[in-house]
Design an enzyme around this catalytic site. Sequence first.
Site, PDB file in Angstrom:
ATOM      1  CB  SER B 234      35.130  38.333  40.521  1.00  0.00           C
ATOM      2  OG  SER B 234      34.040  38.481  41.388  1.00  0.00           O
ATOM      3  NE  ARG B 238      35.347  44.106  39.788  1.00  0.00           N
ATOM      4  CZ  ARG B 238      34.614  43.216  40.432  1.00  0.00           C
ATOM      5  NH1 ARG B 238      34.658  43.162  41.752  1.00  0.00           N
ATOM      6  NH2 ARG B 238      33.841  42.373  39.799  1.00  0.00           N
ATOM      7  CG  ASN B 242      41.238  47.983  38.807  1.00  0.00           C
ATOM      8  OD1 ASN B 242      41.265  48.728  37.845  1.00  0.00           O
ATOM      9  ND2 ASN B 242      40.302  47.070  38.985  1.00  0.00           N
TER      10      ASN B 242
END
Lengths: 156, 307
Positions: B234, B238, B242
């Site tokens: 994660s 992440r 993004n």
Amino acid sequence: MNINLTIIGQSLTFIVFILFCMKYVWPALISVMEEREKKIADGLEKADMAEKDRELAKKEAAKQIKEAKEKAAEIIEQANKRATQIVEEAKETAVTEADRIKAAAQAEVERQVSHAREELRSKVAVLALSGAEKVLGESIDASSHNAMLDKLAAEL
Amino acid sequence: MASSEALTSTDYIQHHLQNMTYGKLPAGYIRYDGSVVEQDTWTMAHTSQEAKDMGFMAVHVDTIGWSIFVGLIFAFLFQRVAKKAHTGVPRGVQSFVELITSFVQNTVSELFHFNSRIVAPMALTVFCWVFLMNLMDLVPVDWLPQAAAIVSGDPHIYFKVVPTTDPNATMGMAFTVFAMMIFFSCREKGVIGFIKELTCHPFFAPKSKWYLNIVLIPINAVLETIALVAKPISLGLRLFGNMYAGEVIFILIAILFSVGLIFGLLGGVLQWAWAVFHILVITLQAFIFMVLTTVYMAMAFDSLDEH
């Protein structure tokens, strides 16, 4: 988007940068910052102390000024007193001196008066005789009238 | 891309999303121009397909290059300031560097309550490095690839300038963090302690009902292992997600420039607006990566016995 050797390359790069940062960057920066923090804290403490010292000094100065003023007032008062005293003394002296001079003058006057009187007394007989001689036109026997003349002189 | 070939929007986007790949092509591979590779060859990939077929034995030259480049900027700047730092009134670059350092230190000291020489410098490195890599996103999408095309003389060259839009970069960092988590867990709690943490938590029966543990331990192991493995994945995805999304939007906006004057102007305004918004995103993502790294380290140092 393919997963390949880059992932290992990136990991190694990451580790190298972390180690570099850990060895050459972080400790130096943090020690400088902590030292400065301590310096600032010390400085503030010193400033506080200086402020207190200043406060104390101010009080001390005020106290001393007050004392000095009191002392000055005292001295002035004493001086005034002394001045009055001196004036009084001078007056007294002057009065005494004046009295003394007056007395001396009076004595002198009296002495001269008595002297004059003595002289007058000694001359009065002669004058009276000559006067009487002139009035009577003849000589008067001094010896016969001496008693009368002495009486006259004593009345003067 | 101002190329003589008629580029469709799809080509344009795909071209922008392809890394410059240097890798090994297997013997007998038929290249983009029809030639056959006679033996295993390390070479630049000329098409996305070639890059894909190189498999694991390939390096994204642009990702590695740019990440090392911006990392060196960080390292050089901070090292220079750290060397010259004095305890007097800080000015200019020194106060800027100290501002960042004290910000990182405050954040780390709030999250991480153990003694470690590596966690705070790691947080600083992560924050600055990730921020600088993300910052490359704000350079207009065509500038650097165009410059690379001119410099290299190859109009078709692949050149992706934002390392964090490459999952290799973010996952590489995330797995490094993961490796450190495991290393510190084992160092602080011992291997036995680490295994215990994975198996005897969250469910554990008291001694009187010890036989229940036979059932509970596998359940714990599955739950905890998933939780453990999910952390680096994660963490890496992440950041990648993004930045990748932001990059794609920049590319889409850039397509507007080729449509016409009105759309071009609109594209300019949009690009500016998205870049302004993106300043927030890149900083936030760098900060999140730093915070999570620190939190994971704190978890690794934290032994359950203290609870």
